[in-house]
Every structure is written in C-alpha cells, then in structure tokens.
Design a protein around this motif. Structure first.
Motif, PDB file in Angstrom:
ATOM      1  N   SER A  81     -22.330   8.037 -24.039  1.00 29.68           N
ATOM      2  CA  SER A  81     -21.551   6.798 -23.941  1.00 29.68           C
ATOM      3  C   SER A  81     -22.477   5.602 -24.175  1.00 29.68           C
ATOM      4  O   SER A  81     -23.698   5.719 -24.064  1.00 29.68           O
ATOM      5  CB  SER A  81     -20.907   6.691 -22.556  1.00 29.68           C
ATOM      6  OG  SER A  81     -21.843   6.161 -21.646  1.00 29.68           O
ATOM      7  N   ASP A 133     -22.622   2.942 -22.348  1.00 28.52           N
ATOM      8  CA  ASP A 133     -22.879   2.189 -21.111  1.00 28.52           C
ATOM      9  C   ASP A 133     -24.350   1.818 -20.886  1.00 28.52           C
ATOM     10  O   ASP A 133     -24.687   0.644 -20.732  1.00 28.52           O
ATOM     11  CB  ASP A 133     -22.389   2.966 -19.885  1.00 28.52           C
ATOM     12  CG  ASP A 133     -20.879   3.186 -19.942  1.00 28.52           C
ATOM     13  OD1 ASP A 133     -20.242   2.524 -20.787  1.00 28.52           O
ATOM     14  OD2 ASP A 133     -20.371   4.012 -19.168  1.00 28.52           O
ATOM     15  N   ARG A 134     -25.225   2.837 -20.860  1.00 24.97           N
ATOM     16  CA  ARG A 134     -26.630   2.562 -20.560  1.00 24.97           C
ATOM     17  C   ARG A 134     -27.288   1.782 -21.699  1.00 24.97           C
ATOM     18  O   ARG A 134     -28.130   0.915 -21.467  1.00 24.97           O
ATOM     19  CB  ARG A 134     -27.379   3.870 -20.305  1.00 24.97           C
ATOM     20  CG  ARG A 134     -26.972   4.540 -18.999  1.00 24.97           C
ATOM     21  CD  ARG A 134     -27.559   5.928 -18.901  1.00 24.97           C
ATOM     22  NE  ARG A 134     -27.169   6.771 -20.032  1.00 24.97           N
ATOM     23  CZ  ARG A 134     -27.553   8.030 -20.199  1.00 24.97           C
ATOM     24  NH1 ARG A 134     -28.357   8.592 -19.324  1.00 24.97           N
ATOM     25  NH2 ARG A 134     -27.143   8.730 -21.225  1.00 24.97           N
ATOM     26  N   ARG A 189     -25.789  -0.412 -23.500  1.00 22.17           N
ATOM     27  CA  ARG A 189     -25.369  -1.810 -23.357  1.00 22.17           C
ATOM     28  C   ARG A 189     -26.179  -2.517 -22.280  1.00 22.17           C
ATOM     29  O   ARG A 189     -26.556  -3.675 -22.433  1.00 22.17           O
ATOM     30  CB  ARG A 189     -23.872  -1.884 -23.024  1.00 22.17           C
ATOM     31  CG  ARG A 189     -23.390  -3.333 -22.886  1.00 22.17           C
ATOM     32  CD  ARG A 189     -21.942  -3.455 -22.456  1.00 22.17           C
ATOM     33  NE  ARG A 189     -21.016  -3.131 -23.530  1.00 22.17           N
ATOM     34  CZ  ARG A 189     -20.151  -2.137 -23.510  1.00 22.17           C
ATOM     35  NH1 ARG A 189     -20.089  -1.349 -22.441  1.00 22.17           N
ATOM     36  NH2 ARG A 189     -19.338  -1.919 -24.506  1.00 22.17           N
TER      37      ARG A 189
END
Ligand code: HEC
Ligand code: HEC
Ligand code: HEC
Ligand code: HEC
Ligand code: HEC
Length: 276
Positions: free
Chosen positions: A159, A161-162, A164
C-alpha cells in the motif's frame, strides 16, 4: 597609400587571430559533444532491432549521458574496437541479472547502495523487493527528486501509506532547502559574503538526500527534525541580513534627502546673493 597598405595586413592578422580564438573555443566543445557518438557500442547498437537499440535512445536524455557515463562505463567492454567490444577479456560485464543490479550501480553510488542493502528493500532483494532500476529505470535515469515517490510506482508491491508518510515528512524539508538556496543566491548577487552559509546548506542538503534509501519512516522523521533545526539557524542568519539590508536602505534614503536639501539651500542662497 602607405597607411592603407599598413592597415590591410593588420586586418588579416586580426582576422586570423579571431579565427584561431574561435576554433580553440569551439573545438573542445565539439569533440565533447561528439565523443560518445564515436564509441563503437553506440554505432553498432543504433542500427540493431528494438531490444538492442532502445537502450541508446533512452540513454541519450539521461543524467548519465549528460555526465559522460557511457555504455562501457556501466557494461564494461572496449568502446574503440568493434570486433572485440564485447569480449570478457576487454572487461565486458554483460547485462546484470536482477540480484546483481545494486552492486552494478553501486560501484559508483556506494553510499546509496549501502543504505539500500541495509533497508527493508535491500533485504527483500531477489524476493520481491525493488532494485535500483525498479524506481530509477535502467537507461533513462533522470535527476532524482521526491516525485519518484508516487502512488503509481510505490503501490506496485504494497500500500502507499508508508510511502506517503515518508514523502510528507521529506517534502517540507525539501521546500525549506530550496527556499534557502534561492535566498542565498539572491544575497550573493548583491555582493554579500555567502560562502559559509553556502557550505552549511550544501552539507545539510547532502545529509537530507541520503535519507530516502533506508525507507524507514521513523528515521526519516527524526533526522528531518534535526535537519530542520539546523535549517532554522540558516534562516535566522538570512533574517538578520534582511534587517540590515532594510536599515541600510532607510539610511541611504535619508542621506539622499539630506543631500538634496543641502543642494536646494545652496541654490536658494546663491540666488539671493545674485539678486543683491
Ligand atoms: C559490431 C556490433 C556491436 C558492437 C560494436 C557492440 N555490440 Fe553489444 N551487442 C551486439 C549484438 C549483436 C548483441 C546481441 C547478441 C549478444 O548478446 O551477443 C549485443 C548485446 C549487448 C548487450 C546485452 C547482453 C546480454 O547479456 O543481454 C549489452 C549489455 C551490450 N551489447 C553492450 C555493448 C557495449 C557496452 C558495447 C561497447 C563496449 C557494445 N555492446 C558493442 C552488437 C554489438
Ligand atoms: C547507468 C548504467 C548503464 C548505462 C550507462 C547503460 N546501461 Fe545498458 N543496462 C544497464 C542495466 C542495469 C541493464 C539491465 C536492465 C534490467 O534488467 O532492467 C542493462 C541492459 C542492457 C541491455 C540488455 C537489454 C535487454 O533487454 O536484454 C542492452 C542491449 C544494453 N543495456 C545496452 C546498452 C547500450 C548500448 C548502452 C549505451 C548507449 C547502455 N546499455 C548504457 C545499465 C546501463
Ligand atoms: C560508472 C559510474 C556510474 C554507474 C555504474 C552508475 N552511475 Fe549513476 N551517476 C553517475 C554519475 C557520474 C552521475 C552524475 C553525478 C551525480 O549526480 O552524482 C550519476 C547520477 C545518477 C543519478 C542522479 C543523481 C542526482 O543527483 O539526482 C541517479 C538517480 C543515478 N545515477 C542512478 C544510477 C543507477 C540506477 C545506476 C545503475 C543502473 C547507476 N546510476 C550507475 C555515475 C554512475
Ligand atoms: C524504492 C525506490 C528506490 C530504489 C529501490 C532506489 N532508489 Fe535511488 N532514489 C529514490 C528516490 C525517491 C530518490 C530521491 C530522494 C531525495 O530526493 O532525497 C532517490 C535518489 C537517488 C540518488 C540521488 C541522491 C542524492 O544525493 O541526491 C541516487 C544517486 C540514487 N537514488 C541511486 C540509487 C541506486 C544506485 C539504487 C540501488 C542501489 C537506488 N537508488 C535504489 C528511489 C529509489
Ligand atoms: C518491487 C516491489 C516494491 C516497490 C516497487 C516498492 N516497494 Fe517498498 N517494500 C517492498 C518490500 C518487499 C518491502 C518489505 C516488506 C514490507 O515491509 O512490506 C517494502 C517495505 C517498504 C517500507 C517499510 C520499511 C520498513 O522498514 O518497515 C517502506 C516505507 C517502503 N517499502 C516504501 C516504498 C516507497 C516509498 C516506494 C516507491 C518509491 C516503494 N516502497 C516501492 C517492495 C516494494
């Protein structure tokens, strides 16, 4: 007549001099621009089918081409001898297989390679982790920026997430560095002694741009905070320079008004004397 005869050889000599200067000025540049085109790797590969000519096209616009890193700088081999160009005895390495890529690029980018190898990405090399070319490409390598951290590229395997979080943490510091750079250049243009600040900022810039390959969110956050603290010191020096600059301008304007006033008084005085 005599003076014209004297002028003509002078013109000829001047013209010859200018021509010589022009040639010496142009020569090194021309040979540099044509240098890589002369190597046999490019001559032969340019005329080959897509798979083997594509690297030439992609490489042409790269930061490596710009810096004189040609085919043989990466792949080895003999760039001057077409018949033996790709012989292992001439140092030809071939094209690296995936697990060998970090070491292949790391010959010249040692610090980056070490950070990468110690990271979660390096530990996953050969087991689904990205290599240098996953993110930078192989032949069309461009100047690196935070734009490389984008959803399309970074969510191929996990994903975003990290990724970003890293990007957000780095973007602010990146902006502060760019702003400080622009302001220092502006002060330098008006004659301020910027050498010390330039050096400090350069060191900070390098510290900052060696952060990414660890892909460690916590480390990026901590180190960015430290770098930002040092950047604020540079900002406060620039702020005092702003202040002195402003004061100097006010003082300058005051001095000018005073001079005008004196001139006006002198003029009036002379007028009164003239009239009497
Ligand atoms: C006379 C033509 C010719 C010259 C000169 C030449 N190549 Fe090649 N190159 C080829 C051909 C044909 C192939 C594909 C067949 C093969 O792998 O031998 C190839 C393949 C390659 C490959 C892929 C190898 C692989 O394992 O897939 C690389 C990398 C390469 N060349 C780099 C170079 C470099 C670097 C130079 C200059 C030092 C160079 N070539 C000079 C014709 C040439
Ligand atoms: C910055 C280093 C670098 C430079 C410069 C470079 N290459 Fe490569 N090249 C690579 C890497 C890495 C690979 C393996 C790519 C991969 O697996 O994605 C490769 C692969 C190749 C291949 C095999 C392509 C294939 O699909 O099998 C050829 C052919 C090749 N390079 C030719 C060249 C030629 C010709 C030049 C000069 C115009 C050149 N390379 C310049 C790094 C470089
Ligand atoms: C023979 C030495 C050499 C090899 C091998 C090499 N590079 Fe480079 N690379 C350079 C030089 C020189 C520069 C330009 C100066 C600089 O920015 O460091 C550069 C610049 C770069 C940049 C831009 C740096 C910046 O400041 O934005 C990236 C990204 C990069 N290389 C990635 C790679 C990758 C990926 C590979 C392997 C496919 C590779 N390099 C192989 C010498 C090399
Ligand atoms: C997951 C993606 C990714 C991988 C894998 C990766 N890079 Fe990078 N690289 C980046 C990003 C993003 C930046 C820009 C970071 C920044 O602006 O601070 C960067 C920056 C660079 C720079 C410029 C550093 C500087 O001082 O400005 C070089 C050189 C480089 N990478 C080479 C490599 C090499 C060599 C490898 C393999 C050992 C590699 N990268 C692996 C994404 C990657
Ligand atoms: C080719 C697949 C691949 C791509 C592309 C990729 N990653 Fe990863 N990434 C991995 C693997 C495998 C791991 C290790 C397992 C895990 O933590 O999910 C990882 C882990 C991470 C971690 C966690 C590190 C840790 O220590 O916990 C971060 C952060 C990360 N990647 C950022 C990025 C960023 C940013 C990009 C894009 C520039 C990117 N990744 C692109 C495969 C990839």
């Amino acid at each position: 007549m005599r003076s014209r005869d004297g002028i003509r050889p002078l013109f000829v000599r001047l013209f010859a001099l200018m021509l010589a200067a022009l040639i010496t000025h142009l020569l090194p540049q021309t040979s540099f621009a044509e240098g890589p085109a002369e190597i046999v790797c490019i001559q032969c590969h340019s005329g080959m089918p897509e798979k083997y000519s594509q690297p030439v096209k992609l490489w042409r616009g790269s930061i490596h081409a710009e810096n004189g890193i040609a085919c043989n700088s990466c792949h080895g081999g003999d760039p001057k001898d077409a018949a033996n160009a790709m012989k292992p005895e001439r140092g030809f390495l071939g094209a690296p297989k995936e697990p060998a890529i970090p070491a292949f690029c790391g010959r010249c980018h040692i610090g980056v390679m070490n950070d990468y190898l110690a990271s979660a990405h390096g530990r996953a090399l050969g087991k689904g982790g990205p290599t240098c070319v996953t993110c930078h490409g192989n032949h069309q390598v461009l100047k690196a920026t935070l734009e490389l951290i984008n959803e399309k590229s970074c969510s191929r395997c996990h994903s975003f997430d990290r990724a970003r979080m890293i990007r957000d943490a780095m973007q602010q510091t990146d902006g502060m560095i760019t702003t400080a750079e622009t302001r220092i250049i502006a002060f330098k243009k008006v004659g301020s002694d910027t050498e010390k600040l330039e050096k400090e900022l350069f060191a900070l810039r390098n510290r900052f741009h060696s952060l990414f390959h660890n892909v460690n969110v916590e480390m990026v956050n901590k180190e960015s905070a430290r770098i930002q603290a040092d950047l604020k010191k540079i900002q406060s020096v620039l702020a005092t320079w702003d202040d002195t600059g402003r004061k100097r301008k006010i003082a300058g304007a005051a001095a000018l008004s005073l001079m005008l006033l004196v001139a006006l008084l002198a003029h009036l005085l002379r007028k009164t004397f003239d009239e009497t």
